[in-house]
Scaffold this motif. Structure first.
Motif, PDB file in Angstrom:
ATOM      1  N   TRP B  67       1.015  -1.277   0.131  1.00  0.00           N
ATOM      2  CA  TRP B  67      -0.430   0.413  -0.223  1.00  0.00           C
ATOM      3  C   TRP B  67       1.198   0.759   0.535  1.00  0.00           C
ATOM      4  CZ3 TRP B  67      -5.193   0.321  -0.765  1.00  0.00           C
ATOM      5  CH2 TRP B  67      -5.959  -0.919  -1.199  1.00  0.00           C
ATOM      6  N   ARG B  75      -4.840   6.835  -0.975  1.00  0.00           N
ATOM      7  CA  ARG B  75      -4.680   4.901  -0.588  1.00  0.00           C
ATOM      8  C   ARG B  75      -4.478   4.570  -2.018  1.00  0.00           C
ATOM      9  NH1 ARG B  75      -2.734   1.683   3.365  1.00  0.00           N
ATOM     10  NH2 ARG B  75      -4.532   0.954   2.715  1.00  0.00           N
ATOM     11  N   ALA B  76      -3.467   4.050  -2.390  1.00  0.00           N
ATOM     12  CA  ALA B  76      -3.445   3.024  -3.640  1.00  0.00           C
ATOM     13  C   ALA B  76      -3.004   1.185  -2.975  1.00  0.00           C
ATOM     14  CB  ALA B  76      -3.644   3.182  -4.445  1.00  0.00           C
ATOM     15  N   LYS B  77      -2.781   0.760  -3.652  1.00  0.00           N
ATOM     16  CA  LYS B  77      -2.099  -0.421  -3.785  1.00  0.00           C
ATOM     17  C   LYS B  77      -1.298  -0.686  -5.295  1.00  0.00           C
ATOM     18  CE  LYS B  77      -2.494  -5.356  -2.093  1.00  0.00           C
ATOM     19  NZ  LYS B  77      -3.447  -6.951  -2.061  1.00  0.00           N
ATOM     20  N   TYR B  79       1.793  -1.726  -7.543  1.00  0.00           N
ATOM     21  CA  TYR B  79       2.774  -3.469  -7.649  1.00  0.00           C
ATOM     22  C   TYR B  79       4.014  -2.550  -8.577  1.00  0.00           C
ATOM     23  CZ  TYR B  79      -1.821  -5.069  -6.908  1.00  0.00           C
ATOM     24  OH  TYR B  79      -2.864  -5.581  -6.770  1.00  0.00           O
TER      25      TYR B  79
END
Lengths: 884, 110
Positions: B67, B75-77, B79
């Motif tokens: 995160w 807020r973001a996940k 990769y």
């Protein structure tokens, strides 16, 4: 590699699913929010923008679904759900689950334990290379039923035999030998030929086998020691090879160590093996030209059967018989060749089969029971299944659910059963008689465990599938109780079968119990209470002449007589009722009236050489004439006492006192009969008595050769008090002499251990089987009664009395018991003949046993029927009708 | 279901990996948009299918996620490529090139 990692991650995904779901929900939320923001920035209204974002996502729920399928293993999740569901079901219906598991555990546990025991006897290969090709070969005769060969013709057989790849011999029995070292020890020694171990396919774990040179007379003194001696006496000394040890006062070189657990084909465990050093010339001379006896084993040539070997050896045997045996004896000798397994397990194979069959019947009852339970459960849940089906569960899904439940029960049953088997096996070993070979070493091994699991899975598949295969009927959705008449018929059949099976077991057990009672309560003809026997292992190399041995025993006798409370001290070579005892053929006894008895007739006669106190010590009444007296011991007369049986046979209708007998083995000496003793039980606990002759053991050297005698001590004090005193007295004569003491009662108890073992086991199985059959009966009657609740209500409303209702339900049970009992009785009647050899004093069709077990079954079954019948009787008609 | 999806999934995975390689750590939404842009808006991506594909890559160890905070303070996940992922790209790209080359020979015969 990456696939494996992915699978593993998905497996891990199964645990704590909540957190990962929440995580993804948050991710999706952030995704939608970002997408919406972008849309707003491009000029769309917030609502429109969000709608577009959702459309392009393809729906939140769909995304979640796709994500979840990828995150874990969906099929496994399904299985876990089934398991959880089944466990919840079991918790709701604890009685059902517990009954099923206990039943399975009993069936599986008992089966596993018994299979572990009989495995070695019936199935497992003997611990030799290609053991099924090894045979025991030799002569048998009425006094010796185990094959033996005499050195006088052994070499002839070796030279002329064709069917065998190899023959090799060992001595007839283990003999005591003394290891004289810092801590002296008496060991068991056995001589074997150099070819003996190679024949068995055994090689020493350390060192080597005997070489042909060492197996020659005048060869060097060498020995192989057992693993046990190496471990316990030499502490696994790696330098044991070539060490000189003092064996019976002779320096002997250790050339090898036998493998751990090595056993002779005679099922004996030797401590030391010595080369036999057979010499043809010597064997042709000693023992009157017969040579020394030995046990011979042979390996069949490839493709040769035992029957063929027998045919091929027959001419050789006939030739030998012609040359070696005097005509009168010829008919008593036969040649015998049998497989090693038959020789090792001869007497117990039938017992093992009976136990195995009995336990399989128990298993059958258990499986039927669980099947009945599952059917009852599925009948009760028919509505639930129908609802699930209607809601869209597939047939496969329903079957999987049922199988999962069955499988869970099986696994739980198997686990409990395995624990039970371990316990049972310990009990078996604890109560097992020494006469059942290998039992002491039986343990639950991997094979047996797999066997158990296979059985439990089979049970699971069997009783899980049967109910599951049925398509739920839509009618079951209606409020009416299901009409499961087909189930009911099947269940009734199962219960009748169970009752039949348990009656078979019960009648077998009943017969054995009666037989065992006969064994325990029979009159042995001797007093056993307060009698102690002491076997003294005199080291032969220190007491090597007959004179020294006689002196020792006479001194021991005098010393023991000084003890307080001693009534009698006697010396004999054996004591009744069984174990080793000397004997010879009836036809060896010549009398003046019948100087040439027909050879080979009349069976065997037990013979004991005793001191005068023997009759007093065992309280054997002298019915005519007198026993031996102390004065006789020093007289030159040769005296005998006959048993009543022998006296009546040798001198029918005459007075035996003063008659003279010439026993063949004494080569011409005549013995005078001075008395007749009452019969004693003398050929084991379960065989017919044999005639018996007592020779006086006089205080002359000639009367003391042969087998080491034992002391019989009769005392007024309890054995626990007397035994330490006896030990002390014997130690005061020579502290290094080991002595083994037993009460006569214990000896007799151990003789009865075999029937006790068989009775206990079969009894246990019968009780287990009965219990399970009764549970099954109770279950089916209770089920039928519940099914007929409405009918009962109507009947009562129409005026049926409670007694009539009771009768209605009882009739169901009585019918089942009658049908099952009838079948069982017929089968038991036919099968009990197989038990004939186990029975003593009771016929295989003993009416009392059959009546007793039938009554027992009827009584228990009645109780099992009465409980649900009474419950049905108390039905409130109003409640019953409201069910409609 | 069926073959079409499989090929699509395979190529989507490669696209995602490649995009992560050129752009560095990226969240799911950004990744989807970027793939669309790179394709010259030829691809209409169903965003819902991207996440199972990413999960699959993560389970295989080619990418990892954590995160973080996006450029718009959300807020973001995120990769990000792993070492194994870089190796995978090289391998898959080579395979892909070979496949397209072979296919091209069939489609445009000389």
């Amino acid at each position: 590699m990456n696939h494996l990692r992915a699978f593993w991650m998905r497996l891990i995904g199964l645990v704590r699913p909540g957190r990962a779901e929440a995580d993804f929900a948050a991710e999706l939320e952030s995704h939608i929010a970002m997408h919406t923001e972008d849309g707003i920035r491009a000029g769309l209204s917030p609502e429109e923008s969000r709608r577009k974002a959702l459309i392009q996502l393809g729906g939140v729920e769909q995304a979640r679904q796709a994500y979840r399928q990828r995150r874990t293993l969906p099929w496994l999740e399904g299985v876990l759900r089934d398991i959880r569901y089944a466990l919840r079901g079991f918790c709701r219906d604890r009685v059902f689950a517990l009954t099923a598991i206990v039943t399975l555990a009993l069936g599986i546990g008992a089966t596993t334990a018994v299979v572990s025991v009989v495995d070695r006897i019936l199935f497992r290969a003997l611990p030799y290379a290609n053991a099924d090709r090894i045979v025991s070969i030799g002569l048998v005769q009425s006094l010796e039923q185990e094959e033996f060969i005499m050195g006088g013709f052994y070499f002839d057989w070796l030279d002329h035999q064709r069917p065998f790849a190899a023959l090799a011999s060992q001595g007839t029995m283990l003999h005591a030998c003394d290891l004289v070292e810092a801590n002296p020890q008496q060991l068991n020694c056995i001589p074997v030929q150099a070819g003996f171990l190679p024949l068995l396919g055994i090689s020493p774990v350390l060192g080597r086998n005997f070489s042909p040179d060492e197996d020659r007379s005048n060869g060097p003194s060498v020995a192989l020691i057992s693993y046990g001696v190496w471990l316990n006496h030499y502490n696994r000394d790696p330098h044991i090879l070539n060490r000189l040890i003092d064996l019976d006062g002779k320096p002997t070189r250790v050339i090898g160590v036998l493998p751990k657990g090595f056993e002779l084909p005679t099922v004996e465990t030797p401590d030391v093996m010595l080369p036999m050093k057979l010499d043809r010339a010597v064997q042709n001379k000693v023992n009157g030209g017969f040579g020394e006896p030995m046990r011979t084993f042979a390996r069949l040539k490839p493709g040769v059967s035992i029957a063929q070997a027998r045919t091929e050896m027959e001419p050789l045997f006939l030739h030998t018989r012609q040359i070696f045996l005097p005509p009168p004896l010829r008919n008593d000798f036969h040649m015998s060749i049998r497989s090693l397994r038959d020789r090792e397990t001869q007497g117990v194979q039938l017992a093992a089969w009976v136990l195995l069959c009995a336990v399989l019947v128990v298993l059958l009852i258990a499986c039927a029971n669980v099947a009945g339970l599952m059917m009852a459960r599925s009948a009760a849940r028919e509505r639930e299944m129908a609802v699930r089906w209607a809601l869209g569960a597939s047939r496969g899904r329903l079957i999987r659910q049922s199988l999962t439940e069955a499988f869970l029960l099986s696994v739980a049953g198997a686990a409990a059963g395995l624990a039970l088997a371990e316990g049972l096996l310990r009990v078996f070993i604890a109560i097992a008689p020494a006469s059942i070979p290998f039992l002491g070493k039986a343990n639950l091994d991997l094979r047996v465990a797999l066997f158990t699991v296979a059985i439990s899975l089979l049970c699971g598949a069997f009783f899980g599938l049967a109910p599951a295969l049925e398509k739920p009927r839509s009618i079951a959705l209606a409020a009416r109780a299901g009409n499961s008449s087909r189930h009911a018929i099947l269940r009734r059949g199962l219960v009748a079968g169970q009752i039949a099976c348990s009656l078979i077991l019960l009648s077998g057990a009943g017969l054995l119990v009666r037989s065992f009672q006969n064994i325990e309560e029979q009159n042995l003809g001797i007093r056993t209470k307060g009698v102690v026997t002491a076997q003294i292992a005199l080291p032969r190399f220190r007491y090597n002449t007959g004179q020294e041995q006689m002196d020792y025993y006479l001194r021991a006798e005098t010393a023991l007589r000084r003890l307080p409370g001693i009534r009698a001290v006697a010396i004999t070579d054996s004591v009744p009722p069984g174990g080793w005892q000397d004997g010879y053929r009836y036809s060896d006894l010549a009398t003046e009236e019948n100087p040439h008895p027909t050879p080979g007739t009349g069976g065997t006669v037990v013979n004991r050489r005793v001191t005068p106190d023997y009759f007093r010590a065992l309280d054997i009444p002298i019915v005519r004439g007198r026993g031996f007296s102390e004065q006789d011991r020093t007289s030159a007369q040769s005296l005998v006492v006959l048993s009543r049986l022998l006296a009546a046979r040798l001198f029918p209708g005459e007075d035996p006192l003063g008659k003279r007998i010439q026993p063949g083995i004494y080569k011409g000496a005549w013995f005078t009969v001075v008395g007749v003793a009452d019969n004693v039980k003398n050929s084991g606990l379960t065989e017919q008595n044999e005639p018996e002759i007592y020779f006086l053991r006089r205080s002359v050297v000639n009367d003391w050769g042969g087998r080491a005698p034992m002391m019989v001590i009769d005392s007024t004090l309890p054995p626990d008090t007397v035994m330490p005193w006896v030990r002390l007295q014997i130690a005061s004569l020579d502290p290094t002499v080991p002595v083994e003491m037993k009460t006569l009662n214990r000896t007799i108890r151990s003789l009865a251990s075999r029937p006790r073992f068989e009775t206990a086991l079969l009894g246990f199985f019968a009780v287990t089987g009965l219990a399970m059959a009764v549970i099954g009966l109770y279950g089916v009657i209770a089920f039928l009664a519940t099914q007929r609740t409405q009918e009962i209500g109507i009947r009562m409303a129409l005026g049926a009395s409670r007694l009539e209702i009771l009768r209605l339900i009882l009739r169901e049970g009585v019918r089942l018991v009658a049908v099952g009992g009838g079948m069982g009785l017929a089968a038991a009647f036919a099968l009990s003949r197989l038990l004939k050899t186990f029975l003593y004093g009771v016929g295989p069709h003993d009416p009392l046993s059959f009546v007793a077990v039938t009554l027992l079954l009827a009584l228990v079954a009645l109780v099992a029927t009465l409980i649900p019948a009474r419950a049905a009787m108390k039905t409130d008609p109003m409640t019953a009708l409201r069910c409609e | 279901m069926g073959e079409k999806t499989d090929i699509w999934q395979g190529t989507l995975a490669l696209m995602a990996l490649k995009t992560l390689e050129t752009m560095g750590p990226q969240h799911g939404y950004g990744l989807a948009r970027r793939i669309e842009q790179t394709s010259g808006d030829q691809l209409q991506l169903n965003y819902g299918t991207l996440y199972p594909a990413l999960l699959r890559l993560e389970q295989a160890g080619y990418i990892r996620s954590r995160w973080g905070v996006s450029e718009n303070n959300r807020r973001a996940k995120f990769y990000e490529l792993t070492k194994a992922g870089q190796r995978k790209i090289r391998k898959a790209a080579a395979e892909w090139e070979q496949t397209t080359e072979i296919l091209a020979r069939f489609l445009s015969p000389a």
